[in-house]
Design a protein around this motif. Sequence first.
Motif, mmCIF file in Angstrom:
data_model
loop_
_atom_site.group_PDB
_atom_site.id
_atom_site.type_symbol
_atom_site.label_atom_id
_atom_site.label_comp_id
_atom_site.label_asym_id
_atom_site.label_seq_id
_atom_site.Cartn_x
_atom_site.Cartn_y
_atom_site.Cartn_z
ATOM 1 N N THR A 96 8.551 -14.241 2.778
ATOM 2 C CA THR A 96 6.555 -15.305 2.752
ATOM 3 C C THR A 96 5.721 -13.966 2.955
ATOM 4 O OG1 THR A 96 7.030 -17.240 4.238
ATOM 5 C CG2 THR A 96 4.506 -16.078 4.014
ATOM 6 N N ASN A 97 5.783 -13.080 2.650
ATOM 7 C CA ASN A 97 5.039 -11.641 3.344
ATOM 8 C C ASN A 97 5.435 -10.475 1.620
ATOM 9 O OD1 ASN A 97 7.630 -10.019 3.195
ATOM 10 N ND2 ASN A 97 7.037 -9.183 5.460
ATOM 11 N N GLY A 98 6.552 -11.219 1.189
ATOM 12 C CA GLY A 98 6.865 -10.785 -0.185
ATOM 13 C C GLY A 98 7.726 -9.898 -0.552
ATOM 14 N N TYR A 99 8.287 -9.708 0.801
ATOM 15 C CA TYR A 99 9.325 -8.670 0.492
ATOM 16 C C TYR A 99 10.503 -9.076 -0.301
ATOM 17 C CZ TYR A 99 6.840 -5.615 4.111
ATOM 18 O OH TYR A 99 4.773 -4.812 4.460
ATOM 19 N N ASP A 100 11.463 -8.208 -0.582
ATOM 20 C CA ASP A 100 12.403 -8.546 -1.302
ATOM 21 C C ASP A 100 13.677 -8.130 -0.269
ATOM 22 O OD1 ASP A 100 11.780 -10.169 -3.271
ATOM 23 O OD2 ASP A 100 11.571 -7.853 -4.844
ATOM 24 N N LEU A 101 14.555 -9.001 0.288
ATOM 25 C CA LEU A 101 15.207 -8.713 1.230
ATOM 26 C C LEU A 101 16.771 -8.523 0.916
ATOM 27 C CD1 LEU A 101 15.752 -8.191 4.398
ATOM 28 C CD2 LEU A 101 15.824 -10.430 4.720
ATOM 29 N N LEU A 102 17.632 -7.718 0.412
ATOM 30 C CA LEU A 102 18.514 -7.250 -0.371
ATOM 31 C C LEU A 102 20.002 -8.196 0.341
ATOM 32 C CD1 LEU A 102 20.760 -6.096 -2.359
ATOM 33 C CD2 LEU A 102 20.644 -4.213 -1.029
ATOM 34 N N LEU A 103 20.130 -9.443 0.440
ATOM 35 C CA LEU A 103 21.199 -10.337 1.171
ATOM 36 C C LEU A 103 22.552 -10.308 0.856
ATOM 37 C CD1 LEU A 103 21.549 -12.258 3.737
ATOM 38 C CD2 LEU A 103 20.593 -14.482 1.503
ATOM 39 N N TYR A 117 1.095 -1.564 -0.251
ATOM 40 C CA TYR A 117 -0.438 0.296 0.041
ATOM 41 C C TYR A 117 0.933 1.761 -0.087
ATOM 42 C CZ TYR A 117 -3.926 -2.828 1.288
ATOM 43 O OH TYR A 117 -4.954 -3.816 1.298
ATOM 44 N N HIS A 118 2.111 1.023 0.647
ATOM 45 C CA HIS A 118 2.788 2.360 1.491
ATOM 46 C C HIS A 118 4.169 2.517 0.679
ATOM 47 C CE1 HIS A 118 -0.787 3.385 3.127
ATOM 48 N NE2 HIS A 118 -0.932 1.988 3.869
ATOM 49 N N SER A 119 4.189 1.488 0.470
ATOM 50 C CA SER A 119 5.995 1.894 -0.570
ATOM 51 C C SER A 119 6.519 1.411 -1.016
ATOM 52 C CB SER A 119 6.504 1.107 0.766
ATOM 53 O OG SER A 119 8.288 1.429 1.452
ATOM 54 N N TRP A 120 7.890 1.429 -1.245
ATOM 55 C CA TRP A 120 8.867 0.858 -2.516
ATOM 56 C C TRP A 120 10.056 0.311 -2.111
ATOM 57 C CZ3 TRP A 120 13.907 2.102 -2.391
ATOM 58 C CH2 TRP A 120 14.153 3.615 -1.492
ATOM 59 N N LYS A 121 10.596 0.308 -1.357
ATOM 60 C CA LYS A 121 11.192 -0.145 -0.354
ATOM 61 C C LYS A 121 11.732 -1.270 -0.060
ATOM 62 C CE LYS A 121 10.360 1.009 4.277
ATOM 63 N NZ LYS A 121 11.442 2.130 5.316
ATOM 64 N N PHE A 122 10.926 -2.346 -0.324
ATOM 65 C CA PHE A 122 10.036 -3.598 -0.368
ATOM 66 C C PHE A 122 10.809 -4.465 -2.061
ATOM 67 C CE2 PHE A 122 8.677 -2.225 3.129
ATOM 68 C CZ PHE A 122 9.341 -2.469 4.659
#
Length: 301
Positions: free
Chosen positions: A261-268, A207-212
């Motif tokens: 699982t929540n759809g967030y892309d984590l920069l590893l 809803y609110h962010s691009w950072k994921f």
Amino acid sequence: MYQSINDLQENSITVSSKTDETISQKEIAEQNERFFRSSNATALNQSISFSDITSDKTNRYTSPEKLITAYYSILRDAANVTDFNIGCGTIGNSMQPYPYAYQLLTDNYQKNVNKAKFTNSFRGIAHINLLKVKQAYSPAGTPTGTSYYLTEFEVITGRKENDKMQKGAQGLFGYYYALFTIVNTGREGFKIDAMRIVPENYCCAPYHSWKFDAKFITEIVFLNNLKLIDSIESIKYMDDVTTVQASKNNNMYRFEYIRLTNGYDLLLHQYEFKDNNWVEVNLLKGTGFDELAFTIDYYNG
């Protein structure tokens, strides 16, 4: 001066350049599957039973992956649910597993967290499934024998018995990811020296962010703001890994994101191609965008 993450927050999802009217029904369905659904991943902590742990008098683990799997296998059927209305009768192995899991912590960790505090940290949890184990970035200067790992896990919890708004037992699923510090102790094998656990949010990014999102992070941060890259050469998706290859002049970069699982892309992982080798780096350290990289640098900062 670089813009901070908070400065860019107002841009949120508008970076997609699409309005609600131009988003197709297919895209809405895809977003729903990505951001609003529970995991269908196979649990990784099924190969070891609690009886295997209790019968093994050594409990010495020869790799970080084996240690982490054993830790979550012990906790899989542990249940600290006094005053919680989750199931019926005794759940799993009840409180028995916690002392065994506690023994997998280093002496240094145990000095800061006693058994009671450790056990109490699982209040309301009736079951745990391990979903991901990935090695994370080790910055320059990391002590020999120390490594860092991303884990993601699923829990079943519930409501307290005195919740007047809810009648009857109810199981609720929750998701967390964590950064584990693993140390090779030598004689006692690998042990857990620290855990930094983060709950997963399901109603922010869509809803609110691009950072994921891997593509947006690469474009907005590395290209537009920090100007570390000039162009994105390719984006490849393989299971839960998104690999972005980029360039600037004659320099090549590679960014690896893990989808939670929540759809967030984590920069590893972040890599720079030097002397015919991919060298792991942390390009975001000290830039104001540190929190976007899942590294010990950020958590220690």
